[in-house]
Design a protein around this motif. Structure first.
Motif, PDB file in Angstrom:
ATOM      1  N   VAL A 175       0.841  -1.201   0.000  1.00  0.00           N
ATOM      2  CA  VAL A 175       0.000   0.000   0.000  1.00  0.00           C
ATOM      3  C   VAL A 175       0.875   1.249   0.000  1.00  0.00           C
ATOM      4  CG1 VAL A 175      -1.716   1.319   1.310  1.00  0.00           C
ATOM      5  CG2 VAL A 175      -1.949  -1.163   1.091  1.00  0.00           C
ATOM      6  N   GLY A 176       1.986   1.200   0.711  1.00  0.00           N
ATOM      7  CA  GLY A 176       2.907   2.328   0.705  1.00  0.00           C
ATOM      8  C   GLY A 176       3.431   2.635  -0.686  1.00  0.00           C
ATOM      9  N   ARG A 177       3.709   1.599  -1.449  1.00  0.00           N
ATOM     10  CA  ARG A 177       4.178   1.819  -2.826  1.00  0.00           C
ATOM     11  C   ARG A 177       3.083   2.449  -3.687  1.00  0.00           C
ATOM     12  NH1 ARG A 177       7.265  -3.065  -5.541  1.00  0.00           N
ATOM     13  NH2 ARG A 177       7.622  -1.361  -7.030  1.00  0.00           N
ATOM     14  N   LEU A 178       1.838   2.026  -3.491  1.00  0.00           N
ATOM     15  CA  LEU A 178       0.744   2.636  -4.253  1.00  0.00           C
ATOM     16  C   LEU A 178       0.616   4.118  -3.933  1.00  0.00           C
ATOM     17  CD1 LEU A 178      -2.076  -0.075  -4.002  1.00  0.00           C
ATOM     18  CD2 LEU A 178      -0.690   0.487  -6.012  1.00  0.00           C
ATOM     19  N   ARG A 179       0.858   4.481  -2.693  1.00  0.00           N
ATOM     20  CA  ARG A 179       0.764   5.892  -2.298  1.00  0.00           C
ATOM     21  C   ARG A 179       1.888   6.726  -2.913  1.00  0.00           C
ATOM     22  NH1 ARG A 179      -2.914   6.204   1.980  1.00  0.00           N
ATOM     23  NH2 ARG A 179      -2.984   4.416   3.425  1.00  0.00           N
ATOM     24  N   GLU A 180       3.065   6.125  -3.042  1.00  0.00           N
ATOM     25  CA  GLU A 180       4.261   6.901  -3.366  1.00  0.00           C
ATOM     26  C   GLU A 180       4.782   6.706  -4.777  1.00  0.00           C
ATOM     27  OE1 GLU A 180       7.061   5.777  -0.379  1.00  0.00           O
ATOM     28  OE2 GLU A 180       5.783   6.448   1.295  1.00  0.00           O
ATOM     29  N   GLU A 181       4.417   5.613  -5.438  1.00  0.00           N
ATOM     30  CA  GLU A 181       4.976   5.303  -6.749  1.00  0.00           C
ATOM     31  C   GLU A 181       3.870   5.275  -7.807  1.00  0.00           C
ATOM     32  OE1 GLU A 181       7.707   1.936  -6.714  1.00  0.00           O
ATOM     33  OE2 GLU A 181       7.868   2.111  -4.530  1.00  0.00           O
ATOM     34  N   PRO A 182       4.227   5.421  -9.068  1.00  0.00           N
ATOM     35  CA  PRO A 182       3.221   5.528 -10.134  1.00  0.00           C
ATOM     36  C   PRO A 182       2.709   4.172 -10.617  1.00  0.00           C
ATOM     37  CG  PRO A 182       5.391   5.804 -11.079  1.00  0.00           C
ATOM     38  CD  PRO A 182       5.601   5.672  -9.581  1.00  0.00           C
ATOM     39  N   PHE A 183       2.114   3.404  -9.692  1.00  0.00           N
ATOM     40  CA  PHE A 183       1.555   2.112 -10.055  1.00  0.00           C
ATOM     41  C   PHE A 183       0.078   2.057  -9.691  1.00  0.00           C
ATOM     42  CE2 PHE A 183       6.094   1.033  -9.207  1.00  0.00           C
ATOM     43  CZ  PHE A 183       6.426   0.676 -10.511  1.00  0.00           C
ATOM     44  N   ASP A 184      -0.654   1.242 -10.442  1.00  0.00           N
ATOM     45  CA  ASP A 184      -2.067   1.015 -10.156  1.00  0.00           C
ATOM     46  C   ASP A 184      -2.278  -0.258  -9.351  1.00  0.00           C
ATOM     47  OD1 ASP A 184      -3.055   3.260 -11.736  1.00  0.00           O
ATOM     48  OD2 ASP A 184      -2.471   2.096 -13.494  1.00  0.00           O
ATOM     49  N   ILE A 185      -1.410  -1.238  -9.552  1.00  0.00           N
ATOM     50  CA  ILE A 185      -1.561  -2.530  -8.872  1.00  0.00           C
ATOM     51  C   ILE A 185      -0.186  -3.108  -8.565  1.00  0.00           C
ATOM     52  CG2 ILE A 185      -1.844  -3.692 -11.124  1.00  0.00           C
ATOM     53  CD1 ILE A 185      -3.646  -5.742  -9.638  1.00  0.00           C
ATOM     54  N   ILE A 186      -0.050  -3.621  -7.350  1.00  0.00           N
ATOM     55  CA  ILE A 186       1.174  -4.286  -6.911  1.00  0.00           C
ATOM     56  C   ILE A 186       0.817  -5.741  -6.637  1.00  0.00           C
ATOM     57  CG2 ILE A 186       3.067  -4.330  -5.250  1.00  0.00           C
ATOM     58  CD1 ILE A 186       3.009  -1.722  -6.728  1.00  0.00           C
ATOM     59  N   VAL A 187       1.532  -6.648  -7.271  1.00  0.00           N
ATOM     60  CA  VAL A 187       1.266  -8.070  -7.131  1.00  0.00           C
ATOM     61  C   VAL A 187       2.385  -8.713  -6.324  1.00  0.00           C
ATOM     62  CG1 VAL A 187       0.871 -10.240  -8.366  1.00  0.00           C
ATOM     63  CG2 VAL A 187       0.088  -8.077  -9.358  1.00  0.00           C
ATOM     64  N   GLY A 188       2.024  -9.500  -5.319  1.00  0.00           N
ATOM     65  CA  GLY A 188       3.034 -10.187  -4.525  1.00  0.00           C
ATOM     66  C   GLY A 188       3.717 -11.282  -5.312  1.00  0.00           C
ATOM     67  N   THR A 189       4.974 -11.526  -4.999  1.00  0.00           N
ATOM     68  CA  THR A 189       5.706 -12.626  -5.631  1.00  0.00           C
ATOM     69  C   THR A 189       6.515 -13.392  -4.601  1.00  0.00           C
ATOM     70  OG1 THR A 189       7.333 -13.286  -7.299  1.00  0.00           O
ATOM     71  CG2 THR A 189       7.628 -11.114  -6.290  1.00  0.00           C
ATOM     72  N   ARG A 190       6.479 -14.711  -4.716  1.00  0.00           N
ATOM     73  CA  ARG A 190       7.302 -15.575  -3.875  1.00  0.00           C
ATOM     74  C   ARG A 190       8.707 -15.732  -4.433  1.00  0.00           C
ATOM     75  NH1 ARG A 190       2.042 -19.376  -3.564  1.00  0.00           N
ATOM     76  NH2 ARG A 190       1.659 -18.111  -5.414  1.00  0.00           N
ATOM     77  N   PHE A 191       8.958 -15.183  -5.612  1.00  0.00           N
ATOM     78  CA  PHE A 191      10.209 -15.429  -6.311  1.00  0.00           C
ATOM     79  C   PHE A 191      10.996 -14.148  -6.548  1.00  0.00           C
ATOM     80  CE2 PHE A 191       7.005 -18.502  -8.050  1.00  0.00           C
ATOM     81  CZ  PHE A 191       7.396 -19.564  -7.243  1.00  0.00           C
ATOM     82  N   GLY A 192      10.787 -13.135  -5.716  1.00  0.00           N
ATOM     83  CA  GLY A 192      11.424 -11.849  -5.932  1.00  0.00           C
ATOM     84  C   GLY A 192      12.742 -11.663  -5.222  1.00  0.00           C
ATOM     85  N   ARG A 193      13.175 -12.679  -4.479  1.00  0.00           N
ATOM     86  CA  ARG A 193      14.450 -12.588  -3.766  1.00  0.00           C
ATOM     87  C   ARG A 193      15.287 -13.821  -4.093  1.00  0.00           C
ATOM     88  NH1 ARG A 193      10.713 -12.033   0.760  1.00  0.00           N
ATOM     89  NH2 ARG A 193      10.363  -9.846   1.295  1.00  0.00           N
ATOM     90  N   PRO A 194      16.617 -13.757  -3.857  1.00  0.00           N
ATOM     91  CA  PRO A 194      17.426 -14.978  -3.989  1.00  0.00           C
ATOM     92  C   PRO A 194      16.881 -16.056  -3.062  1.00  0.00           C
ATOM     93  CG  PRO A 194      18.830 -13.041  -3.782  1.00  0.00           C
ATOM     94  CD  PRO A 194      17.429 -12.582  -3.501  1.00  0.00           C
ATOM     95  N   ARG A 195      16.843 -17.279  -3.552  1.00  0.00           N
ATOM     96  CA  ARG A 195      16.252 -18.360  -2.769  1.00  0.00           C
ATOM     97  C   ARG A 195      17.064 -18.628  -1.514  1.00  0.00           C
ATOM     98  NH1 ARG A 195      14.380 -24.369  -4.955  1.00  0.00           N
ATOM     99  NH2 ARG A 195      13.270 -24.959  -3.037  1.00  0.00           N
ATOM    100  N   ALA A 196      16.415 -18.586  -0.368  1.00  0.00           N
ATOM    101  CA  ALA A 196      17.077 -18.792   0.917  1.00  0.00           C
ATOM    102  C   ALA A 196      16.956 -20.251   1.353  1.00  0.00           C
ATOM    103  CB  ALA A 196      16.459 -17.880   1.986  1.00  0.00           C
ATOM    104  N   GLU A 197      17.828 -20.651   2.262  1.00  0.00           N
ATOM    105  CA  GLU A 197      17.798 -22.027   2.753  1.00  0.00           C
ATOM    106  C   GLU A 197      16.490 -22.339   3.465  1.00  0.00           C
ATOM    107  OE1 GLU A 197      21.161 -22.854   5.139  1.00  0.00           O
ATOM    108  OE2 GLU A 197      22.620 -22.547   3.532  1.00  0.00           O
TER     109      GLU A 197
END
Length: 234
Positions: A107-129
């Motif tokens: 929600v913070g990104r929607l307030r501050e950045e020029p996006f209409d929709i933010i979708v969560g991803t389980r694959f957005g970081r290097p895979r951890a142990e």
């Protein structure tokens, strides 16, 4: 900014619910500590979900019969977008997998950045142990992305992540017609067709014993793969 210092009165969580009476009250009560406005759509549950939603203090909308997650989300969006002052909307699972801390960032990104929709991803970081995503789930989800040229073109890596945050423009234009699992691909199609500005946000999914028993079965994987075939046609 500390979450406690933020005002989320303009934000609505939309929680589709089907037979989640064991956990829904705790999930909603925890979320309401940060997000006071929640509508939970009881999608024809046969257990005590409706009573638990009411006890948690969330807004309750009932489907008399089970229509599927897509229909429940659409009902929740229609309810939330009609509320005075509603500006931001979040689809949030009823089984405890989604994390409030992730919603705050989205929600913070929607307030501050020029996006209409933010979708969560389980694959957005290097895979951890300690990565909790079950291997079969990981294979299925990556296969669905592979099957969908549109998903890849939009830069989405996890189209079946149910944690999505979006603004009023998206809420007003959202019209989900696919009641079951295919609604995820339908939303991707709407992002593309309506030219909604989209970004992903890495999120943590909490795979509890309860949520695994509810949503990570073989048949659920088959349903998601079937959705991937639908996505290829959209």
């Amino acid at each position: 900014m500390d979450a406690l210092a933020q005002d989320f009165s303009d934000t609505w969580l939309i929680v589709p619910c089907f037979n989640e009476g064991q956990v829904i009250r705790e999930v909603l009560e925890h979320a309401r500590e940060t997000f006071p406005n929640i509508v939970a759509v009881n999608d024809g549950s046969k257990d005590n979900s409706a009573a638990e939603i009411h006890a948690a203090g969330a807004h309750l909308v009932n489907h008399p019969v089970n229509l599927g997650q897509g229909a429940a989300i659409q009902t929740g969006v229609e309810y939330a977008r009609s509320q005075p002052g509603a500006k931001y909307f979040v689809t949030f699972d009823a089984d405890g997998q989604h994390q409030v801390k992730d919603v705050i960032r989205m929600v913070g990104r929607l307030r501050e950045e020029p996006f209409d929709i933010i979708v969560g991803t389980r694959f957005g970081r290097p895979r951890a142990e300690d990565d909790q995503v079950p291997w079969i789930k990981r294979v299925v989800l990556k296969t669905v992305v592979f099957l969908s040229p549109r998903t890849r073109r939009l830069g989405l890596t996890d189209a079946h992540n149910g944690l999505r945050a979006f603004n009023k423009k998206v809420a007003d234009e959202m019209n989900i017609r696919m009641n079951g699992m295919s609604h995820a691909s339908e939303i991707v199609g709407m992002i593309d067709n309506n030219k909604w500005r989209v970004a992903e946000e890495p999120v943590d999914i909490l795979y509890t014993e309860y949520s695994m028993s509810k949503g990570q079965s073989l048949i659920n994987g088959v349903n998601i793969l079937a959705d991937g075939i639908v996505a290829r046609r959209l």
